[in-house]
Design a protein around this motif. Structure first.
Motif, PDB file in Angstrom:
ATOM      1  N   LEU A 191      -5.383  -1.721  -1.877  1.00  0.00           N
ATOM      2  CA  LEU A 191      -5.323  -2.833  -0.924  1.00  0.00           C
ATOM      3  C   LEU A 191      -6.690  -3.467  -0.725  1.00  0.00           C
ATOM      4  O   LEU A 191      -6.835  -4.684  -0.703  1.00  0.00           O
ATOM      5  CB  LEU A 191      -4.777  -2.332   0.418  1.00  0.00           C
ATOM      6  CG  LEU A 191      -3.324  -1.901   0.410  1.00  0.00           C
ATOM      7  CD1 LEU A 191      -2.932  -1.359   1.756  1.00  0.00           C
ATOM      8  CD2 LEU A 191      -2.431  -3.075   0.045  1.00  0.00           C
ATOM      9  N   GLY A 217       0.814  -1.212   0.000  1.00  0.00           N
ATOM     10  CA  GLY A 217       0.000   0.000   0.000  1.00  0.00           C
ATOM     11  C   GLY A 217       0.847   1.260   0.000  1.00  0.00           C
ATOM     12  O   GLY A 217       0.604   2.186  -0.784  1.00  0.00           O
ATOM     13  N   TYR A 265      -5.039   2.805  -0.144  1.00  0.00           N
ATOM     14  CA  TYR A 265      -6.009   2.014   0.617  1.00  0.00           C
ATOM     15  C   TYR A 265      -6.959   1.272  -0.316  1.00  0.00           C
ATOM     16  O   TYR A 265      -7.268   0.098  -0.100  1.00  0.00           O
ATOM     17  CB  TYR A 265      -6.790   2.945   1.548  1.00  0.00           C
ATOM     18  CG  TYR A 265      -7.843   2.239   2.349  1.00  0.00           C
ATOM     19  CD1 TYR A 265      -7.504   1.575   3.522  1.00  0.00           C
ATOM     20  CD2 TYR A 265      -9.167   2.210   1.936  1.00  0.00           C
ATOM     21  CE1 TYR A 265      -8.459   0.912   4.259  1.00  0.00           C
ATOM     22  CE2 TYR A 265     -10.131   1.544   2.660  1.00  0.00           C
ATOM     23  CZ  TYR A 265      -9.766   0.896   3.823  1.00  0.00           C
ATOM     24  OH  TYR A 265     -10.723   0.229   4.531  1.00  0.00           O
TER      25      TYR A 265
END
Lengths: 358, 232
Positions: A131, A101, A128
């Motif tokens: 991910l 990330g 984010y």
């Protein structure tokens, strides 16, 4: 005798980017401490690894772009990105999650778009989303907050889980996440308040039935409300220090609150209410720390109101009708996409000129 | 004559690559490049259609009134797409099912009608065929490269499901290069295609830039200074 002549915004306090970013980090402390208390040592492990990876990636990118790493590293922006990402992901997610990330945030979202001040997306939120889309299992494995957990992992256990996904005694993360629900004798795997509500509501339970779960105490679910209050406190500090302006947080919270109120008037049994929306998930964190990113947000005051209002509405819509329990990252990225248009139509009129008739 | 073919191949494969430079036909390019096999299948299908339609358009170009040339080209292209589709249905049924709607959608691939309009309708049939071959190869190469990147990052394999395209023996082609516990799903999902294509285009531009810098560094002969003022 020489006079120092500065160009027009005549600030009395000359603040550098590095100073601003330091204040952001300081303001994150209350929320961070609340997270540390409720979700255990993992938060610190994630933060340390994220900062290390971010600084390394930042230096390498700057070297590759023929710029001196020292100047880029001193402005603290990489550390802030790393910190924002580190507190967003589940504390005991395996170590490679935060590494991937952070690398994506710094290398792709920040430096490929031109480095500090040129990224059109919020780096932490883009990282984010990558991910969340790529590793849905690990990214939703939040620990139950302290007080509900049958066993809170010690520091050593957290470290083991972080590095090898097993504690020193060989328990997996799934086993560590089990909680006693009291009503049922079986221990069940814990979900975050928003996740829990989403699942229950989609299975046909009413809101009040779904809220029977022991984690819903106080405002919006154990642990989470305190984390949100912590970030609210930090955000107020940022406002007081004039690091951020009031427009974005106020517009975001107002539009989200408006939608939530409307929802609970129209369908009180199927849509979570105001307190859940404001004090669960990442609402306060988004309002004060994510949406206020000066680079990827709109520029003018009016633009900021529209931009943040849009985020609020999007958060509500995606939370209520989308596939994911929380929606801050998606909402912020979508609003980032709209920023050029918003800026185009909210350009302030030059002083002394009339508004163009169009 | 020879240099014209060289220009045609250079244009199709690199300088004017349909996928990397013209950015045409992105819909199938992004949708089916999840694995090398799918990418190769669609790449070959597009190549066949492109060569066939280019040659046919070139042959009929003098009999088609200018006003209705586009519908005629579309009918020609659609004919070849139907041929390819039925062939794939007959011989590579698994791949046919995997590619699904994207085989008939080759009709709408702008790269094909673009070449018909821009090149084949103005040149003789063997040049048009060669142009179609090169453009198709360029398109297929990008498709396969993108498929390889996405498959490698998303599954850790190469040539997964090659037997769908090449017959039973090809199942031994499957290579497991990396063993993932948790694959990076992003690469397989649509955003991975966009990001991957972005990197491929950036890589091509970077290579071109390097080449240009190299050329620019070659010593330039100093021009004679000419005095223009104060000539006495």
């Amino acid at each position: 005798m020489s006079f120092y002549i500065a160009s027009s915004p005549h600030h009395h306090q000359r603040r550098t980017t590095a100073k601003l970013m330091q204040w952001v980090l300081i303001a994150m402390l209350p929320g961070f401490l609340a997270q540390l208390y409720f979700f255990g040592w993992g938060v610190i492990l994630q933060l340390l690894l994220a900062i290390a990876v971010a600084l390394a990636a930042e230096s390498l990118c700057l070297l590759a772009r023929d710029r001196a790493p020292s100047t880029g590293l001193q402005d603290n922006t990489a550390i802030v990105t790393a910190a924002l990402l580190a507190v967003s992901i589940p504390p005991l997610a395996p170590w490679w999650i935060i590494v991937i990330g952070t690398l994506f945030s710094i290398v792709v979202v920040k430096h490929l778009f031109g480095g500090v001040g040129h990224n059109i997306f919020n780096p932490a939120m883009a990282g984010y989303v990558v991910l969340l889309i790529s590793f849905p299992v690990q990214m939703t494995a939040w620990m139950p907050p302290t007080g509900l957990a049958t066993q809170a992992p010690s520091f050593i256990d957290s470290l083991y889980l972080f590095l090898f996904q097993f504690t020193s005694e060989g328990f997996s993360l799934e086993q560590m996440r089990r909680v006693d629900t009291g009503a049922m004798l079986d221990a069940v795997v814990m979900a975050t308040p928003l996740d829990h509500l989403k699942t229950q509501l989609s299975q046909g339970a009413t809101l009040s039935e779904a809220m029977q779960h022991p984690q819903f105490t106080g405002l919006a679910g154990m642990g989470w409300q305190w984390v949100n209050l912590g970030y609210l406190l930090g955000g107020l500090l940022l406002l007081q220090q004039r690091i951020i302006q009031w427009h974005i947080p106020v517009a975001l919270i107002a539009s989200l609150a408006f939608c939530a109120l409307l929802g609970s008037i129209l369908a009180p049994d199927y849509l979570p209410g105001l307190s859940i929306h404001l004090f669960s998930g990442a609402t306060m964190f988004a309002a004060f720390f994510i949406a206020t990113d000066p680079v990827s947000a709109a520029t003018s005051s009016k633009g900021k109101l529209i931009y943040a209002g849009l985020i609020g509405v999007l958060i509500y819509v995606i939370r209520s009708y989308g596939g994911y329990p929380d929606a801050v990252a998606f909402a912020v990225l979508l609003a980032n996409l709209c920023v050029p248009v918003i800026d185009q139509y909210t350009r302030p009129v030059t002083y002394g000129h009339r508004k163009e008739q169009g | 004559m020879n240099s014209e073919y060289r220009t045609l191949s250079k244009d199709g494969l690199w300088e004017n690559n349909p996928a990397l430079v013209q950015l045409l036909g992105l819909c199938p390019l992004l949708a089916v490049s999840g694995t090398v096999t799918n990418a190769l299948g669609l790449g070959i299908a597009t190549l066949l259609v492109l060569v066939g339609s280019n040659i046919t358009v070139s042959l009929v170009r003098n009999f088609v009134p200018n006003e209705i040339r586009i519908p005629v080209f579309v009918i020609v292209i659609a004919t070849f797409v139907t041929l390819v589709e039925l062939t794939m249905n007959a011989f590579t049924y698994g791949l046919y099912m995997a590619l699904g709607i994207f085989i008939p959608l080759i009709v709408t691939n702008c790269a094909i009608i673009g070449r018909a309009e821009a090149y084949a309708s103005k040149n003789n049939w063997y040049k048009a065929g060669f142009d179609g071959l090169m453009m198709g190869l360029g398109f297929a190469a990008v498709l396969v490269a993108l498929g390889a990147i996405r498959e490698l990052i998303g599954q850790g394999t190469l040539f997964d499901g090659a037997e769908l395209l090449l017959g039973e023996w090809a199942s031994s082609l499957r290579i497991q290069l990396i063993e993932f516990d948790y694959p990076l799903l992003l690469a397989i999902l649509p955003p991975g295609a966009f990001i991957g294509l972005g990197f491929l285009i950036a890589g091509k531009n970077w290579l071109d830039e390097k080449k240009r810098e190299k050329l620019a560094k070659a010593p330039v002969e100093k021009a004679q200074r000419a005095r223009v003022t104060h000539v006495s």
